[in-house]
Scaffold this motif. Structure first.
Motif, short mmCIF file in Angstrom:
data_model
loop_
_atom_site.label_atom_id
_atom_site.label_comp_id
_atom_site.label_asym_id
_atom_site.label_seq_id
_atom_site.Cartn_x
_atom_site.Cartn_y
_atom_site.Cartn_z
N ILE A 35 0.85 -1.19 0.00
CA ILE A 35 0.00 0.00 0.00
C ILE A 35 0.89 1.24 0.00
CG2 ILE A 35 -1.75 1.29 1.29
CD1 ILE A 35 -2.71 -1.38 0.10
N CYS A 36 0.53 2.19 -0.85
CA CYS A 36 1.27 3.43 -0.98
C CYS A 36 0.52 4.58 -0.31
CB CYS A 36 1.50 3.75 -2.46
SG CYS A 36 2.25 5.36 -2.80
N TYR A 37 1.24 5.47 0.36
CA TYR A 37 0.71 6.78 0.74
C TYR A 37 1.34 7.80 -0.20
CZ TYR A 37 -1.25 5.43 5.35
OH TYR A 37 -1.99 4.88 6.38
N MET A 50 -0.09 0.67 -12.88
CA MET A 50 0.46 -0.49 -12.19
C MET A 50 -0.52 -1.13 -11.21
SD MET A 50 4.36 0.91 -11.61
CE MET A 50 5.05 -0.72 -11.27
N GLY A 51 -1.73 -0.60 -11.11
CA GLY A 51 -2.73 -1.16 -10.22
C GLY A 51 -2.36 -1.05 -8.75
N ILE A 52 -1.63 0.02 -8.39
CA ILE A 52 -1.19 0.22 -7.01
C ILE A 52 -2.31 0.87 -6.20
CG2 ILE A 52 0.46 1.45 -5.54
CD1 ILE A 52 2.44 1.28 -7.92
N LYS A 53 -2.59 0.34 -5.03
CA LYS A 53 -3.60 0.91 -4.15
C LYS A 53 -2.97 2.03 -3.33
CE LYS A 53 -6.54 -2.09 -5.61
NZ LYS A 53 -7.53 -1.68 -6.62
N ASP A 113 3.22 0.77 3.04
CA ASP A 113 4.39 -0.05 2.78
C ASP A 113 5.47 0.73 2.04
OD1 ASP A 113 3.47 -2.81 3.70
OD2 ASP A 113 1.84 -2.20 2.38
N PHE A 114 5.07 1.81 1.38
CA PHE A 114 6.02 2.75 0.77
C PHE A 114 5.31 4.07 0.56
CE2 PHE A 114 3.93 0.84 -2.85
CZ PHE A 114 3.89 1.81 -3.83
N LEU A 115 6.10 5.12 0.29
CA LEU A 115 5.58 6.48 0.22
C LEU A 115 6.02 7.15 -1.08
CD1 LEU A 115 6.77 7.47 3.79
CD2 LEU A 115 4.45 6.76 3.21
N GLU A 174 10.43 -2.02 -8.63
CA GLU A 174 11.24 -2.71 -7.62
C GLU A 174 10.45 -2.92 -6.33
OE1 GLU A 174 15.14 -1.64 -4.88
OE2 GLU A 174 14.90 -0.68 -6.83
N VAL A 175 9.72 -1.89 -5.91
CA VAL A 175 9.00 -1.95 -4.63
C VAL A 175 7.81 -2.88 -4.70
CG1 VAL A 175 7.59 -0.59 -3.03
CG2 VAL A 175 9.78 0.30 -3.83
N THR A 176 7.10 -2.87 -5.85
CA THR A 176 5.85 -3.63 -5.96
C THR A 176 6.01 -4.99 -6.62
OG1 THR A 176 5.29 -2.68 -8.13
CG2 THR A 176 4.57 -1.47 -6.16
N GLY A 177 7.09 -5.20 -7.35
CA GLY A 177 7.26 -6.44 -8.08
C GLY A 177 6.40 -6.51 -9.33
N ARG A 178 5.90 -5.37 -9.79
CA ARG A 178 5.05 -5.31 -10.98
C ARG A 178 5.78 -4.63 -12.13
NH1 ARG A 178 -0.45 -3.33 -7.74
NH2 ARG A 178 -0.50 -5.13 -6.31
N THR A 179 5.29 -4.87 -13.33
CA THR A 179 5.90 -4.30 -14.53
C THR A 179 5.06 -3.15 -15.05
OG1 THR A 179 6.84 -6.46 -15.12
CG2 THR A 179 6.71 -4.80 -16.86
#
Length: 404
Positions: A35-37, A50-53, A113-115, A174-179
């Motif tokens: 999860i990103c802030y 990237m479909g990041i929440k 989990d990252f910012l 790198e942080v999410t493991g997604r392309t």
């Protein structure tokens, strides 16, 4: 023009979408997804690709304040040593992060989990997010936007912003493991730009129609979608519904503004989230309709390519100089046929409050319109005085009456 009370399908859709977004964040966290802030004006199109929440703490803090929770969390942050002079969004976010029990209202959020932070809002966010990164021992990704005092953004500055995005994409992978999908990026870019165009169209329907079919207070609801879901097709649907409702009212000579529109004003500075109803009701009782505000203008931008996207994120209110801000406000006052300005002097938001008195000087010199200030805050309810607000508003009303 007839005042009507109608259920807004667009607003219902917007609220449902916002609720779904927060629920998806909680579900994703439970499933082990990162999860990103993020700050509100980071290059959010990257997240959509990237479909990041993502949780946007400024937007979340505003929602908490609107639900009357700001004072508790501000006091919690202050008990930890954070000054009451700091941004109330930051204090709410920090205090909320330290809460002992669920807040409810569908606004409980998981830890990050990252910012991702961009300084095109202010410099406070740098330290705010650094503290979160230190507490959780998590990565912080930075987008540095140079401050600009020129109306035409220097190509070197935009290229500098653009050059950072590739590194940010690699860090996100790198942080999410997604392309990162570059074809998908073009699709999101088009959707995001279309939503910016639609949001601006809605603002212009409210601001340029006399009398207006609504109040610009309605823009705050849809601004939330532009922050958290700008690149989504669902946002396009909600905005088109909103525009359709405005057009229907205009055609029927109807408005949802609860009073006779005798005067039209621009609201400068951020809104007072804990007192939106009180503010809008007081204005309506005096026949004063707020038809425009620079606050929402950040999200009515469009772009055709990556370079123009970078221009958009480099031209936010707090990343540009006084002259650019004065010119933008002048355009609103002119296009929206305003009779005066009401300004919230937000002591906790230094970039805004620092320019307000110069804005007042320039706009009064250009237009000769009444320009009234009141002391408050965007989220901390302890700073607002209803008595002062009413007194200042009465003074503005009398000044506009004297000019009519």
């Amino acid at each position: 023009m007839k005042t009507v009370k109608t259920k807004s399908r667009a607003r219902e859709l917007m609220r449902a979408q916002m609720g779904d977004i927060y629920e998806e964040i909680r579900v994703a966290k439970a499933a082990g997804d990162p999860i990103c802030y993020s700050t509100s004006n980071f290059a959010k199109e990257l997240f959509e690709v990237m479909g990041i929440k993502v949780v946007y703490p400024e937007n979340h803090a505003a929602a908490v304040a609107a639900k009357k929770g700001a004072e508790l969390f501000c006091e919690k942050a202050e008990s930890l040593g954070y000054s009451s002079d700091l941004c109330s969004y930051a204090r709410i976010s920090i205090g909320f992060d330290e809460r002992d029990e669920d807040f409810g209202h569908g606004l409980d959020i998981p830890a990050p989990d990252f910012l991702c932070v961009s300084n095109n809002i202010c410099s406070t966010v740098n330290k705010w997010y650094e503290n979160l990164a230190w507490k959780y021992d998590i990565p912080m990704i930075m987008l540095d936007v140079p401050y600009s005092t020129q109306a035409d953004y220097e190509p070197a500055k935009i290229e500098y912003v653009k050059s950072q995005l590739q590194g940010i994409v690699e860090r996100l992978e790198e942080v999410t493991g997604r392309t990162f999908d570059y074809d998908r990026f073009q699709e999101v870019l088009e959707t995001s730009s279309e939503n910016g165009r639609l949001f601006q169209e809605a603002m212009d329907l409210i601001g340029q129609t006399v009398p207006s079919p609504a109040s610009a207070f309605d823009e705050y609801n849809f601004m939330a979608l532009m922050i958290v879901a700008r690149g989504k097709k669902e946002t396009t649907e909600a905005l088109k519904l909103f525009i359709g409702e405005l057009q229907e009212r205009i055609a029927a000579d109807e408005t949802t503004f609860p009073g006779e529109e005798r005067y039209r004003i621009m609201w400068d500075g951020l809104c007072c989230w804990p007192y939106l109803r009180q503010n809008s009701t007081s204005l309506a009782e005096k026949g004063i309709n707020m038809v425009g505000t620079p606050y929402t203008g950040n999200y009515g931008t469009t772009f055709e390519d990556l370079y123009e996207l970078c221009v958009s994120y480099s031209s936010t209110n707090n990343a540009t100089g006084v002259q650019i801000g004065a010119d933008y406000r002048s355009g609103l006052l002119d296009r929206y046929q305003c009779d005066g300005v009401l300004c919230n002097v937000m002591r906790s938001c230094k970039p805004w409050v620092g320019i307000m008195f110069e804005m007042q000087r320039q706009l009064r010199n250009r237009f000769g319109l009444p320009y009234t200030m009141f002391d408050a805050d965007q989220a901390d309810p302890r700073v607002f005085s209803e008595a002062q607000f009413e007194t200042r508003l009465q003074g503005l009303q009398e000044a506009m009456e004297a000019r009519s």
